[in-house]
Scaffold this motif. Structure first.
Motif, PDB file in Angstrom:
ATOM      1  N   ASN A 275      10.680 -12.105  -8.545  1.00  0.00           N
ATOM      2  CA  ASN A 275      11.957 -11.822  -7.866  1.00  0.00           C
ATOM      3  C   ASN A 275      11.822 -11.209  -6.475  1.00  0.00           C
ATOM      4  OD1 ASN A 275      12.940 -12.617 -10.289  1.00  0.00           O
ATOM      5  ND2 ASN A 275      13.731 -10.626 -10.919  1.00  0.00           N
ATOM      6  N   THR A 276      10.805 -10.341  -6.275  1.00  0.00           N
ATOM      7  CA  THR A 276      10.725  -9.666  -4.978  1.00  0.00           C
ATOM      8  C   THR A 276      10.437 -10.652  -3.851  1.00  0.00           C
ATOM      9  OG1 THR A 276      10.097  -7.598  -6.026  1.00  0.00           O
ATOM     10  CG2 THR A 276       9.515  -7.837  -3.700  1.00  0.00           C
TER      11      THR A 276
ATOM     12  N   ARG B 116       0.851  -1.197   0.000  1.00  0.00           N
ATOM     13  CA  ARG B 116       0.000   0.000   0.000  1.00  0.00           C
ATOM     14  C   ARG B 116       0.879   1.236   0.000  1.00  0.00           C
ATOM     15  NH1 ARG B 116      -3.465  -2.436  -1.701  1.00  0.00           N
ATOM     16  NH2 ARG B 116      -5.236  -3.408  -0.713  1.00  0.00           N
ATOM     17  N   PRO B 117       0.599   2.269  -0.819  1.00  0.00           N
ATOM     18  CA  PRO B 117      -0.420   2.287  -1.847  1.00  0.00           C
ATOM     19  C   PRO B 117      -0.088   1.330  -2.988  1.00  0.00           C
ATOM     20  CG  PRO B 117       0.891   4.308  -1.923  1.00  0.00           C
ATOM     21  CD  PRO B 117       1.349   3.534  -0.735  1.00  0.00           C
ATOM     22  N   GLU B 118      -1.142   0.952  -3.682  1.00  0.00           N
ATOM     23  CA  GLU B 118      -1.046  -0.073  -4.721  1.00  0.00           C
ATOM     24  C   GLU B 118      -0.092   0.354  -5.857  1.00  0.00           C
ATOM     25  OE1 GLU B 118      -4.349  -3.132  -5.831  1.00  0.00           O
ATOM     26  OE2 GLU B 118      -4.938  -1.077  -6.215  1.00  0.00           O
ATOM     27  N   SER B 119       0.853  -0.511  -6.194  1.00  0.00           N
ATOM     28  CA  SER B 119       1.836  -0.158  -7.224  1.00  0.00           C
ATOM     29  C   SER B 119       1.953  -1.232  -8.298  1.00  0.00           C
ATOM     30  CB  SER B 119       3.210   0.017  -6.579  1.00  0.00           C
ATOM     31  OG  SER B 119       3.166   1.053  -5.657  1.00  0.00           O
ATOM     32  N   SER B 120       0.940  -2.103  -8.374  1.00  0.00           N
ATOM     33  CA  SER B 120       1.020  -3.186  -9.361  1.00  0.00           C
ATOM     34  C   SER B 120       0.878  -2.638 -10.772  1.00  0.00           C
ATOM     35  CB  SER B 120      -0.083  -4.200  -9.111  1.00  0.00           C
ATOM     36  OG  SER B 120       0.057  -4.709  -7.820  1.00  0.00           O
TER      37      SER B 120
ATOM     38  N   PHE C 100       1.581  -7.765 -12.603  1.00  0.00           N
ATOM     39  CA  PHE C 100       2.805  -7.853 -11.805  1.00  0.00           C
ATOM     40  C   PHE C 100       2.469  -7.214 -10.462  1.00  0.00           C
ATOM     41  CE2 PHE C 100       4.105  -7.284 -16.282  1.00  0.00           C
ATOM     42  CZ  PHE C 100       4.744  -8.498 -16.479  1.00  0.00           C
ATOM     43  N   HIS C 101       2.297  -8.058  -9.444  1.00  0.00           N
ATOM     44  CA  HIS C 101       1.929  -7.512  -8.139  1.00  0.00           C
ATOM     45  C   HIS C 101       3.195  -7.039  -7.445  1.00  0.00           C
ATOM     46  CE1 HIS C 101      -0.515  -6.551  -4.832  1.00  0.00           C
ATOM     47  NE2 HIS C 101      -0.021  -7.466  -4.020  1.00  0.00           N
ATOM     48  N   ARG C 102       3.309  -5.716  -7.272  1.00  0.00           N
ATOM     49  CA  ARG C 102       4.550  -5.139  -6.755  1.00  0.00           C
ATOM     50  C   ARG C 102       4.328  -4.491  -5.399  1.00  0.00           C
ATOM     51  NH1 ARG C 102       7.424  -5.238 -11.246  1.00  0.00           N
ATOM     52  NH2 ARG C 102       6.605  -4.435 -13.198  1.00  0.00           N
TER      53      ARG C 102
ATOM     54  N   ASP D 211       9.987 -12.513 -13.446  1.00  0.00           N
ATOM     55  CA  ASP D 211       9.357 -11.204 -13.341  1.00  0.00           C
ATOM     56  C   ASP D 211       9.877 -10.501 -12.086  1.00  0.00           C
ATOM     57  OD1 ASP D 211       7.878 -11.752 -15.649  1.00  0.00           O
ATOM     58  OD2 ASP D 211       6.209 -12.612 -14.522  1.00  0.00           O
ATOM     59  N   THR D 212       9.716  -9.164 -12.048  1.00  0.00           N
ATOM     60  CA  THR D 212      10.368  -8.414 -10.955  1.00  0.00           C
ATOM     61  C   THR D 212       9.512  -8.244  -9.700  1.00  0.00           C
ATOM     62  OG1 THR D 212       9.605  -6.398 -11.978  1.00  0.00           O
ATOM     63  CG2 THR D 212      11.874  -7.024 -12.426  1.00  0.00           C
ATOM     64  N   GLY D 213       8.195  -8.430  -9.786  1.00  0.00           N
ATOM     65  CA  GLY D 213       7.312  -8.139  -8.649  1.00  0.00           C
ATOM     66  C   GLY D 213       7.384  -9.198  -7.552  1.00  0.00           C
ATOM     67  N   ILE D 214       6.308  -9.253  -6.742  1.00  0.00           N
ATOM     68  CA  ILE D 214       6.222 -10.252  -5.669  1.00  0.00           C
ATOM     69  C   ILE D 214       5.813 -11.585  -6.310  1.00  0.00           C
ATOM     70  CG2 ILE D 214       5.102 -10.848  -3.478  1.00  0.00           C
ATOM     71  CD1 ILE D 214       4.376  -7.807  -3.269  1.00  0.00           C
ATOM     72  N   PHE D 215       4.718 -11.529  -7.062  1.00  0.00           N
ATOM     73  CA  PHE D 215       4.314 -12.644  -7.930  1.00  0.00           C
ATOM     74  C   PHE D 215       3.559 -12.046  -9.101  1.00  0.00           C
ATOM     75  CE2 PHE D 215       1.187 -12.365  -4.414  1.00  0.00           C
ATOM     76  CZ  PHE D 215       0.055 -12.003  -5.127  1.00  0.00           C
ATOM     77  N   SER D 216       3.377 -12.848 -10.130  1.00  0.00           N
ATOM     78  CA  SER D 216       2.629 -12.399 -11.304  1.00  0.00           C
ATOM     79  C   SER D 216       1.409 -13.281 -11.443  1.00  0.00           C
ATOM     80  CB  SER D 216       3.469 -12.547 -12.575  1.00  0.00           C
ATOM     81  OG  SER D 216       4.667 -11.839 -12.430  1.00  0.00           O
ATOM     82  N   ILE D 217       0.277 -12.681 -11.848  1.00  0.00           N
ATOM     83  CA  ILE D 217      -0.872 -13.522 -12.148  1.00  0.00           C
ATOM     84  C   ILE D 217      -1.236 -13.352 -13.609  1.00  0.00           C
ATOM     85  CG2 ILE D 217      -1.678 -13.753  -9.791  1.00  0.00           C
ATOM     86  CD1 ILE D 217      -3.605 -11.719 -10.059  1.00  0.00           C
ATOM     87  N   LEU D 218      -1.465 -14.480 -14.242  1.00  0.00           N
ATOM     88  CA  LEU D 218      -1.499 -14.521 -15.693  1.00  0.00           C
ATOM     89  C   LEU D 218      -2.714 -15.276 -16.224  1.00  0.00           C
ATOM     90  CD1 LEU D 218       1.781 -15.242 -17.487  1.00  0.00           C
ATOM     91  CD2 LEU D 218      -0.221 -16.464 -18.225  1.00  0.00           C
ATOM     92  N   PHE D 219      -3.296 -14.723 -17.272  1.00  0.00           N
ATOM     93  CA  PHE D 219      -4.349 -15.416 -18.021  1.00  0.00           C
ATOM     94  C   PHE D 219      -3.967 -15.369 -19.490  1.00  0.00           C
ATOM     95  CE2 PHE D 219      -6.637 -13.543 -14.393  1.00  0.00           C
ATOM     96  CZ  PHE D 219      -7.367 -14.618 -13.930  1.00  0.00           C
TER      97      PHE D 219
END
Ligand SMILES: O=C(O)CCC(=O)C(=O)O
Ligand SMILES: [Fe+2]
Length: 332
Positions: A245-246, A169-173, A290-292, A202-210
């Motif tokens: 990666n994060t 927070r604040p949201e940065s995805s 990309f959830h960052r 990927d660089t974020g915490i995790f990525s969610i993909l469709f």
């Protein structure tokens, strides 16, 4: 099936025992592969239909119109349209040097609707009236699922409640739409310099993909170095979650990012069965969130994962500086 498909409603609406089981299964999938698939994840089938619909409309626009919201490249968070081959994903794995490697892909990226420091450029409303509202509402829906997943990860890592969610927070995805144009399968073969997207993390915490049903996503097999696993999908509403990666950095290497790329499809009727020769790969669309963590949050190892026996393996730097360092290497 190689990868577990977990029922996320067990975590969102289940009993304590069901929640605990979900958390164990999530951690097990992250540990074994760095990837799990989810159903009942809270993102509606209609939102997916709407999102892929506006994505198609966007990428079908004339190049000049798409270029009016052009991402200028460089280190700043990606916002807007990047044409064919602007992102060099092979550079995300610094150990692998492939001169002139190309990503056969165009993409559009948006940040949080509340991000006024790096705002997303939008086309005039009249061009595709539903583009912005559809993507902003999709972004919001994905945000709720991400919040739930981060809560589950906190439990799985035995961290205090809120330890990771406050860092988001604040949201940065960042939400990305990918379009992989149709191309001869031979151009995507192992001995060429072209991939739909090169192997990377990927660089974020995790990525969610469709994706829209055209398969091709491959994941590096951690049990057999150098081998790749097909990420088969049972239906297009399935959500793929990949450790990025994060999370690897925060846990000081305990959870490792999943290395992935997109190969020629292996089941399409217009492609030879072995996927290696002949035929034309149909176009493919995917969406990735990309959830960052928030920009000023450190992506260095959390104190809980550092000890004299396990010293910090990663540098302490802010999420924004980390993203800029990575983007500076890969975007032109
Ligand atoms: O299109 C896909 O399935 C993968 C996309 C991806 O890995 C990315 O955009 O980072
Ligand atoms: Fe990726």
């Amino acid at each position: 099936m190689i990868f577990s498909t977990l029922d996320a409603s067990l975590f969102f609406n289940g009993s304590e025992a069901e929640q605990n089981q979900f958390v164990r299964d999530l951690m097990d999938g992250f540990d074994k592969h760095g990837l799990v698939k989810l159903r009942n994840h809270g993102v509606s089938a209609q939102s997916l239909i709407n999102t892929f619909d506006v994505s198609r409309q966007f990428f079908n626009l004339p190049p000049g119109v798409k270029m009016s919201v052009h991402h200028k490249g460089g280190a700043s968070p990606a916002r807007g349209y990047s044409p064919w081959s602007n992102e060099k994903t092979h550079k995300l794995r610094s150990s692998v040097e492939i001169p002139d490697a190309i990503d056969a892909r165009e993409q559009f990226e948006m940040g949080s609707p509340t991000d006024h420091i790096f705002p997303t450029p939008w086309l005039p409303k009249s061009t595709i009236p539903t583009l912005r509202p559809t993507l902003e509402s999709f972004y919001k829906e994905l945000g709720s699922t991400c919040h739930g997943l981060v809560t589950a990860i906190e439990l799985g890592l035995h961290l205090p409640a809120g330890a990771l969610t406050v860092r988001c927070r604040p949201e940065s995805s960042e939400l990305r739409l990918n379009h992989y144009p149709s191309m001869p399968v031979a151009q995507l073969a192992d001995d060429t310099i072209t991939r739909r997207i090169w192997p990377h993390t990927d660089t974020g915490i995790f990525s969610i993909l469709f994706h829209d049903g055209a398969d091709g996503l491959m994941l590096e097999d951690r049990q057999n170095a150098g081998q790749w696993l097909k990420v088969e999908s049972e239906d297009v509403t399935e959500m793929v979650v990949i450790v990025a990666n994060t999370l690897e950095r925060w846990t000081n290497g305990l959870l490792r990012a999943g290395v992935h790329y997109v190969a020629a499809p292996w089941t399409s009727s217009d492609v030879a069965e072995d996927g290696a020769t002949g035929g034309v790969a149909p176009e493919r669309f995917s969406t990735v969130l990309f959830h960052r963590p928030s920009a000023s949050i450190s992506v260095g190892p959390l104190p809980e994962f550092v000890s004299p026996e396990r010293p910090a393996q990663f540098e302490d730097m802010t999420a924004l500086d980390y993203l800029k360092a990575e983007n500076g290497r890969i975007f032109y």
